[in-house]
Scaffold this active site. Structure first.
Site, mmCIF file in Angstrom:
data_model
loop_
_atom_site.group_PDB
_atom_site.id
_atom_site.type_symbol
_atom_site.label_atom_id
_atom_site.label_comp_id
_atom_site.label_asym_id
_atom_site.label_seq_id
_atom_site.Cartn_x
_atom_site.Cartn_y
_atom_site.Cartn_z
ATOM 1 N N GLY A 145 0.814 -1.205 0.000
ATOM 2 C CA GLY A 145 0.000 0.000 0.000
ATOM 3 C C GLY A 145 0.851 1.259 0.000
ATOM 4 C CB SER A 146 0.131 4.596 1.395
ATOM 5 O OG SER A 146 -1.098 4.727 0.700
#
Length: 577
Positions: free
Chosen positions: A296-297
């Site tokens: 993810g981020s």
């Protein structure tokens, strides 16, 4: 009457002279052969008779080697060997009454049916019970049962229990490593058994120790990089978070930036290696090392770092993100908090998916792939630890525009938590990627230069901004030290599609931000409560562990003591998943 007729009449038969001489010669020849055979065996071939004789009373016994201890970096024992006994039998020699069988079965803690099955075995050797306590062995010996014998062995004991289980691993009944460090360093820990010749009586009891044939080579002690205090702190904080957020599992890694030593590595659920009677596969999984997930981020800083390194952007460069979404082919990328224009630094602070995608689409695919590969994604870490995952990083030649865009914020790529922790040492070490180790070194590691110092320090400032008010990770802040880091929240794959209600939540950060010493990576698998964002479920774990670890290590504060607010009330900017 002739002589022959007279002899026949008297019942006598005269044999030919040559027959008597032949019989005499045969007998003399046989005696000569026996004499020669006797001389051959007793004067020339003594080994044969000696071996046959010794087989009646002489035995060669194995002398077990003591397995080396496993210690933490401060000399605290994580695995030690204790002497035990194994009970074995020659089934054909065992003489047991019904009451004797009941007593023996009770001492061995087995059913009489199982004892009878073993004693009815047709083999000449059968184990009745392995690795029993010495006092139990003494009670069995006191029964005086013919055909029952004892063998000295060692059993492994793990003082840390479930706290260090996934690092240390465990040994099997034969004292050979099965998991973790016990398996990875079997060669040095296990040593080599020796042997000795003894004389036994007809009951199998040793009555004389004749000689040592080969001395046992005892295993060497192994000192790990693990700090037991930090390990215990990390495991406790992770376990509390998994229980509080009703997560399926969790993992945490703590790395010393200077040396590359892993100071803590923990997983939940865990298991007690001293008692594995009811062990499930999920408990055995060392998720921090073997499991891969979409980061993810937490991958966005590497995308922005490529842009800075190639000169495409500066931290203050504007990135158009209006209207808060970006459609590529049939796929639309969203931002949780739409904005018209963000700086490159704000793309990290606000965790903008649209901003990261636009930055990525302005970069050469090869440049992104090259940095991802150089920080260790797609290749297993050189850790000498069983099962270390390589993750998945597809070659840039196969990237479509939508894949390049989503990979910018951590979709379409899989990493392990250990890989992610190591990758962040690039920002903490002024652009150097440090090799990791689970064995104590105590020396500054020589890293591989991956980014320029200017880019690494610019990214460090952006990551520090992400844990300030207005960022996605303020709950990672700690009193007295500046923290830098990045949140990550990603949908889990379910087959070929993403599950809408299952997440992997993570946070990776380092401190003190002014001169980083520790990198900590935290991951919670499928948090089940209302909160599932990395900034809400993973960042507080880092805050707790980082604060305690920095105090244990005596690291000087680099921020005022009032630099944080209550963790539960810290405002969190939620990122788009």
């Amino acid at each position: 009457m002739s002589r022959g007729a007279e002899a026949a009449a008297q019942g006598l038969v005269r044999l030919p002279v040559w027959r008597a001489r032949f019989v005499l010669a045969a007998l003399l020849g046989a005696f000569a052969l026996l004499a020669l055979r006797s001389v051959y065996l007793q004067a020339l071939k003594t080994d044969f008779l000696q071996g046959k004789g010794e087989a009646r009373y002489s035995r060669v016994l194995e002398v077990p080697a003591t397995r080396g201890r496993i210690l933490d970096r401060n000399g605290e024992a994580l695995a030690v060997s204790t002497p035990v006994k194994s009970i074995w039998a020659i089934p054909g020699d065992v003489e047991l009454s019904a009451s004797g069988r009941r007593k023996l079965a009770a001492l061995l803690s087995i059913d009489i049916a199982e004892l009878n099955r073993k004693l009815s075995d047709a083999r000449d050797f059968v184990y009745l019970k392995r690795q029993i306590a010495p006092e139990t062995a003494q009670a069995i010996e006191a029964l005086g049962i013919k055909g029952i014998y004892q063998q000295r062995e060692f059993r492994r004991y793990y003082p840390g229990g479930e706290v260090t289980a996934h690092v240390v691993g465990f040994t099997g009944v034969d004292d050979a490593g099965q998991e973790g460090i016990e398996l990875a360093h079997q060669g040095s820990l296990g040593g080599k058994p020796g042997s000795r010749r003894v004389i036994k009586d007809r009951l199998g009891r040793v009555v004389e120790d004749v000689e040592s044939i080969r001395g046992a080579q005892h295993g060497s002690d192994l000192t790990l990089s693990i700090d037991s205090k930090i390990q215990s702190l990390a495991f406790g904080a992770l376990k509390a978070a998994v229980e509080h957020h009703r997560a399926k599992a969790g993992a945490i890694v703590v790395v010393d930036v200077r040396t590359g030593e892993i100071l803590a590595l923990a997983n939940v659920p865990s298991y007690n290696p001293n008692n594995r009677a009811r062990l499930s596969g999920a408990q055995l999984r060392n998720r921090a090392v073997t499991d891969i997930f979409e980061p993810g981020s937490t991958l966005k800083p590497f995308t922005v770092a490529v842009a800075l390194e190639t000169g495409k952007l500066a931290p203050a460069s504007p990135v158009a993100t209006a209207p808060g979404q970006l459609t590529i082919a049939n796929y639309t990328i969203h931002d949780a908090h739409p904005a018209s224009v963000l700086t490159a630094a704000q793309v990290i602070q606000k965790s903008s998916n649209v901003g990261a995608a636009r930055i990525a689409l302005g970069l050469p695919r090869e440049a992104m792939w090259d940095l991802f590969r150089r920080v260790g994604f797609g290749t297993p870490p050189e850790l000498s630890f069983p099962g270390a995952a390589s993750g998945k990083l597809r070659h840039y030649r196969g990237w479509r525009p939508i894949e390049q865009a989503t990979m910018a914020y951590g979709h379409g790529i899989s990493v392990s938590l250990l890989q992610l922790a190591r990758a962040y040492t690039v920002f903490a070490r002024d652009g150097e990627l440090v090799p990791l180790t689970l064995v104590k070194s105590g020396t500054v590691a020589s890293g591989e230069k991956v980014l320029s110092m200017e880019t690494a320090r610019a990214m460090r400032a952006m990551l520090e901004l992400a844990v300030q008010n207005g960022g996605t990770g303020p709950r990672a802040r700690i009193m007295g030290w500046r923290v830098a880091g990045k949140t990550g929240t990603a949908h889990k794959l379910s087959g070929a599609a993403y599950a809408s209600d299952r997440y992997v939540s993570s946070f990776v950060g380092f401190a003190p931000a002014s001169n980083p010493r520790l990198v900590i990576a935290v991951m919670l698998d499928e948090p089940g409560g209302r909160s599932y964002f990395g900034g809400e479920v993973a960042a507080p774990v880092l805050s707790t562990v980082m604060a305690g670890a920095l105090r244990f290590l005596g690291i000087e504060p680099d921020a005022p003591l009032d630099n944080v607010i209550a963790p539960d009330s810290a405002p969190v900017v939620r990122e788009e998943v």
